[in-house]
Design an enzyme around this catalytic site. Structure first.
Site, PDB file in Angstrom:
ATOM      1  NE  ARG A   9      16.064 -55.079  41.272  1.00 46.89           N
ATOM      2  CZ  ARG A   9      15.913 -56.187  40.823  1.00 46.89           C
ATOM      3  NH1 ARG A   9      16.451 -57.451  40.017  1.00 46.89           N
ATOM      4  NH2 ARG A   9      14.858 -56.595  40.981  1.00 46.89           N
ATOM      5  CD  GLU A  67      18.177 -54.291  33.807  1.00 48.91           C
ATOM      6  OE1 GLU A  67      19.519 -54.484  34.561  1.00 48.91           O
ATOM      7  OE2 GLU A  67      17.786 -54.442  33.706  1.00 48.91           O
ATOM      8  CG  HIS A  70      17.264 -58.230  34.086  1.00 43.35           C
ATOM      9  ND1 HIS A  70      16.502 -56.699  35.153  1.00 43.35           N
ATOM     10  CD2 HIS A  70      16.690 -59.421  35.441  1.00 43.35           C
ATOM     11  CE1 HIS A  70      16.952 -56.556  36.096  1.00 43.35           C
ATOM     12  NE2 HIS A  70      16.114 -58.938  36.902  1.00 43.35           N
TER      13      HIS A  70
HETATM   14  C1  GLV Z   1      14.022 -59.175  38.928  1.00 45.15           C
HETATM   15  O1  GLV Z   1      15.111 -59.246  38.599  1.00 45.15           O
HETATM   16  C2  GLV Z   1      13.487 -59.890  40.577  1.00 45.15           C
HETATM   17  O2  GLV Z   1      13.941 -59.448  41.057  1.00 45.15           O
HETATM   18  O3  GLV Z   1      12.872 -60.518  40.487  1.00 45.15           O
END
Ligand code: GLV
Length: 321
Positions: free
Chosen positions: A239, A268, A286
């Site tokens: 993250r 983001e 992402h």
């Molecule tokens: C995506 O970012 C997830 O956490 O599955």
């Protein structure tokens, strides 16, 4: 029939499962993420929310939902968008989707390692640019990863899967982890557990696989970046806020580290402008779990969790508060 609010489009097999169990799926079909006002309006009277990471599920949403709400099923392994203590206090079960996205995400982390060390995105941009280029002994030299050390921050399923890939590329592996890592995997990979400080100071590539929590916010700070080798690379597929993005921009600009591969961003989908025009930076939107098979697996697991809780059964993959 229970009302299930799905906060964005998910692969059809997930919706089919909800409907086959006799539930009504109300799906936000966009465009864009579900606006907060719509979420608060549509959640009223819902028994379940199948949430995407773009939606924050907090006390306000729980209040708007009312007492009918029994489960929040996040279609992601990370669940920092959900206020789990607030859900627990309201008696609402929270679930996520571990396991089904492990390989896809580890693939992206490995891809970022190769992209940044071998300057692949930069090379691709050059070919597309129309600028003259030709093979030469010294054109766009990168760096080998064979024989180099990978430092895995968070040796859970994804970190372990990345370590397995890195071993196949000839890297050695050290890791740091809050809890116990899988002992069989660790011994098979010859991975060595080290303190976080040693991991950052000695690794040639550091890859982040920890959850985003109050403790991991800006885990990669200006001070931590200063401890890394000047030749090292940082990879983030976890993250964005785990990395202090402004500090990262400064560190790159002053040559503190050699490069970075990011699939996630602190604010983001905004990206720090200082990252955009640097060739030692690889940026992905992402994509960690973004394959047809994996996203289908995530939708199905979220739906199965929802159906189980609504049927009074234990969820398959509950999140603990
Ligand atoms: C995506 O970012 C997830 O956490 O599955």
């Amino acid at each position: 029939m229970a009302r299930v609010l799905v906060t964005g489009r998910i692969p059809q097999p997930g919706i089919d499962l909800l409907e086959q169990a006799g539930h009504e799926a109300i799906v936000w079909a966009g465009p864009g993420p579900m606006p907060r006002g719509e979420l608060l309006r549509c959640v009223e009277g819902a028994s379940a929310v199948v949430s995407l990471i773009s939606e924050r599920i907090d006390a306000e949403v729980l209040t708007a939902a009312g007492p009918s709400l029994r489960v929040v099923s996040n279609v992601a392994v990370g669940y920092n968008n959900i206020d789990v203590p607030a859900c627990s206090a309201a008696g609402v079960v929270v679930t996520n989707t571990p396991g089904v996205l492990t390989d896809a995400t580890a693939d992206i982390a490995m891809a970022l390692i190769l992209m940044v060390t071998r300057r692949l995105a930069e090379g691709e941009r050059l070919v597309r640019s129309g600028r003259p280029w030709g093979w030469s002994m010294f054109t766009m030299l990168g760096t080998d990863i064979r024989g180099r050390q990978l430092g895995v921050v968070g040796m859970g399923q994804i970190g372990t899967a990345l370590a397995r890939r890195a071993r196949a590329f000839g890297m050695s592996v050290v890791y740091s982890n809050r809890g116990e890592a899988d002992p069989a995997a660790v011994s098979e990979l010859g991975a060595r557990r080290v303190e976080m400080d040693e991991l950052f100071a000695t690794s040639d590539v550091v890859s982040l696989h920890c959850p985003y929590t109050a403790e991991t916010l800006h885990l990669v700070s200006a001070a931590r970046l200063q401890t890394m080798k000047q030749t090292a690379y940082l990879i983030n597929t976890s993250r964005g806020p785990v990395v202090d993005e402004a500090a990262l921009v400064d560190a790159l600009a002053s040559g503190v580290i050699s490069g970075v591969g990011l699939d996630v961003f602190e604010h983001e989908p905004e990206v720090h402008p200082g990252l955009l025009d640097r060739d030692d930076v690889v940026l992905l939107p992402h994509l960690g779990s973004a394959t047809v098979e994996t996203r289908t697996g995530m939708a199905v697991l979220a739906a199965r969790n929802t159906v189980a809780v609504l049927a009074g059964q234990p969820p398959l993959t509950a999140v603990r508060a």
